[in-house]
Design a protein around this motif. Structure first.
Motif, mmCIF file in Angstrom:
data_model
loop_
_atom_site.group_PDB
_atom_site.id
_atom_site.type_symbol
_atom_site.label_atom_id
_atom_site.label_comp_id
_atom_site.label_asym_id
_atom_site.label_seq_id
_atom_site.Cartn_x
_atom_site.Cartn_y
_atom_site.Cartn_z
ATOM 1 N N UNK A 1 24.530 44.348 55.543
ATOM 2 C CA UNK A 1 24.063 43.022 55.143
ATOM 3 C C UNK A 1 23.984 42.887 53.634
ATOM 4 N N UNK A 2 23.442 43.923 52.971
ATOM 5 C CA UNK A 2 23.341 43.895 51.511
ATOM 6 C C UNK A 2 24.732 43.861 50.878
ATOM 7 N N UNK A 3 25.669 44.623 51.441
ATOM 8 C CA UNK A 3 27.031 44.618 50.910
ATOM 9 C C UNK A 3 27.666 43.239 51.073
ATOM 10 N N UNK A 4 27.555 42.651 52.256
ATOM 11 C CA UNK A 4 28.149 41.335 52.494
ATOM 12 C C UNK A 4 27.514 40.265 51.603
ATOM 13 N N UNK A 5 26.189 40.330 51.449
ATOM 14 C CA UNK A 5 25.511 39.381 50.556
ATOM 15 C C UNK A 5 26.056 39.502 49.140
ATOM 16 N N UNK A 6 26.257 40.743 48.687
ATOM 17 C CA UNK A 6 26.739 40.956 47.335
ATOM 18 C C UNK A 6 28.189 40.487 47.187
ATOM 19 N N UNK A 7 29.029 40.826 48.165
ATOM 20 C CA UNK A 7 30.431 40.399 48.107
ATOM 21 C C UNK A 7 30.551 38.882 48.091
ATOM 22 N N UNK A 8 29.641 38.225 48.772
ATOM 23 C CA UNK A 8 29.661 36.761 48.833
ATOM 24 C C UNK A 8 29.440 36.138 47.456
ATOM 25 N N UNK A 9 28.730 36.844 46.583
ATOM 26 C CA UNK A 9 28.438 36.310 45.248
ATOM 27 C C UNK A 9 29.503 36.695 44.218
ATOM 28 N N UNK A 10 30.407 37.590 44.581
ATOM 29 C CA UNK A 10 31.420 38.070 43.637
ATOM 30 C C UNK A 10 32.544 37.045 43.482
ATOM 31 N N UNK A 11 33.086 36.966 42.284
ATOM 32 C CA UNK A 11 34.288 36.142 42.098
ATOM 33 C C UNK A 11 35.449 36.740 42.906
ATOM 34 N N UNK A 12 36.412 35.897 43.251
ATOM 35 C CA UNK A 12 37.537 36.322 44.087
ATOM 36 C C UNK A 12 38.287 37.498 43.478
ATOM 37 N N UNK A 13 38.482 37.500 42.157
ATOM 38 C CA UNK A 13 39.231 38.610 41.548
ATOM 39 C C UNK A 13 38.468 39.930 41.642
ATOM 40 N N UNK A 14 37.141 39.893 41.569
ATOM 41 C CA UNK A 14 36.348 41.114 41.724
ATOM 42 C C UNK A 14 36.389 41.614 43.170
ATOM 43 N N UNK A 15 36.350 40.677 44.117
ATOM 44 C CA UNK A 15 36.473 41.076 45.527
ATOM 45 C C UNK A 15 37.838 41.694 45.788
ATOM 46 N N UNK A 16 38.870 41.109 45.183
ATOM 47 C CA UNK A 16 40.224 41.660 45.348
ATOM 48 C C UNK A 16 40.308 43.060 44.740
ATOM 49 N N UNK A 17 39.673 43.270 43.602
ATOM 50 C CA UNK A 17 39.667 44.597 42.976
ATOM 51 C C UNK A 17 38.932 45.599 43.863
ATOM 52 N N UNK A 18 37.844 45.166 44.470
ATOM 53 C CA UNK A 18 37.113 46.027 45.406
ATOM 54 C C UNK A 18 38.004 46.385 46.596
ATOM 55 N N UNK A 19 38.681 45.399 47.174
ATOM 56 C CA UNK A 19 39.564 45.643 48.319
ATOM 57 C C UNK A 19 40.694 46.591 47.928
ATOM 58 N N UNK A 20 41.255 46.402 46.740
ATOM 59 C CA UNK A 20 42.314 47.300 46.258
ATOM 60 C C UNK A 20 41.788 48.726 46.124
ATOM 61 N N UNK A 21 40.615 48.857 45.546
ATOM 62 C CA UNK A 21 40.005 50.178 45.370
ATOM 63 C C UNK A 21 39.772 50.849 46.724
ATOM 64 N N UNK A 22 39.261 50.084 47.681
ATOM 65 C CA UNK A 22 39.012 50.623 49.019
ATOM 66 C C UNK A 22 40.323 51.053 49.678
ATOM 67 N N UNK A 23 41.351 50.214 49.602
ATOM 68 C CA UNK A 23 42.640 50.562 50.211
ATOM 69 C C UNK A 23 43.256 51.791 49.543
ATOM 70 N N UNK A 24 43.150 51.866 48.234
ATOM 71 C CA UNK A 24 43.685 53.020 47.511
ATOM 72 C C UNK A 24 42.970 54.296 47.946
ATOM 73 N N UNK A 25 41.649 54.233 48.020
ATOM 74 C CA UNK A 25 40.860 55.397 48.411
ATOM 75 C C UNK A 25 41.187 55.824 49.846
ATOM 76 N N UNK A 26 41.302 54.868 50.748
ATOM 77 C CA UNK A 26 41.613 55.187 52.138
ATOM 78 C C UNK A 26 43.024 55.760 52.272
ATOM 79 N N UNK A 27 43.957 55.256 51.502
ATOM 80 C CA UNK A 27 45.325 55.782 51.532
ATOM 81 C C UNK A 27 45.340 57.217 51.017
ATOM 82 N N UNK A 28 44.577 57.482 49.985
ATOM 83 C CA UNK A 28 44.486 58.843 49.425
ATOM 84 C C UNK A 28 43.889 59.792 50.458
#
Length: 166
Positions: free
Chosen positions: A134-161
């Motif tokens: 819940x805290x993560x979703x609340x925080x993501x909701x307040x992030x600008x789209x480019x920051x959310x995209x950077x987070x998603x990229x970071x997560x995908x990169x980490x999972x691929x690694x």
């Protein structure tokens, strides 16, 4: 009439069941200790070790790792903002672990009682994870789209690694 020598012995619990129960107890006690250490001993402004432990307990794992330090700190602080509630959750988790230990020690073994104690622990841990998510979703909701995209990229990169390491 049965004498003490001729009375049938109650069936013994198989060794494998005892081992699994002991391992489960150990894991649950580790969770209880981690919750206590992170939320009773740790400070919201604590070091990275405290924050990493809190992120793990809240079920954020790789999601928290993909956040930058500032964002991760904000999510963890929000999730643990109600310290009294977190202490109460920790106490409930410890009590459920104690109930489980007593059920394991009981002779004859009462599977239903042990299972009920494990289910209480699972519900508490699930509640902690819900708080983290819940805290993560609340925080993501307040992030600008480019920051959310950077987070998603970071997560995908980490999972691929991590996927290549298997």
């Amino acid at each position: 009439m049965n004498t003490p020598e001729t009375q049938p012995r109650p069936p013994r619990t198989p060794r494998g069941v005892k081992i699994v129960l002991a391992m489960s107890l150990a894991i649950n006690l580790l969770i209880a200790g981690a919750v206590g250490g992170a939320f009773l001993g740790g400070r919201p402004e604590g070091g990275m070790r405290d924050r990493a432990e809190a992120a793990r307990i809240l079920g954020l794992g790789p999601l928290a790792t993909a956040l930058d330090r500032r964002d991760r700190a904000a999510v963890i602080s929000a999730a643990g903002a109600d310290r009294a509630a977190m202490r109460a959750e920790r106490q409930r988790l410890v009590e459920a672990a104690r109930d489980f230990a007593e059920a394991v020690r009981a002779d004859p073994f009462d599977r239903a009682e042990a299972e009920a104690a494990l289910e209480r622990q699972r519900a508490i841990v699930s509640g902690l994870q819900d708080r983290g998510y819940g805290a993560l979703l609340d925080y993501l909701e307040t992030m600008p789209a480019e920051d959310r995209a950077a987070f998603a990229d970071s997560l995908q990169h980490m999972l691929a690694r991590q996927g290549r390491g298997r």
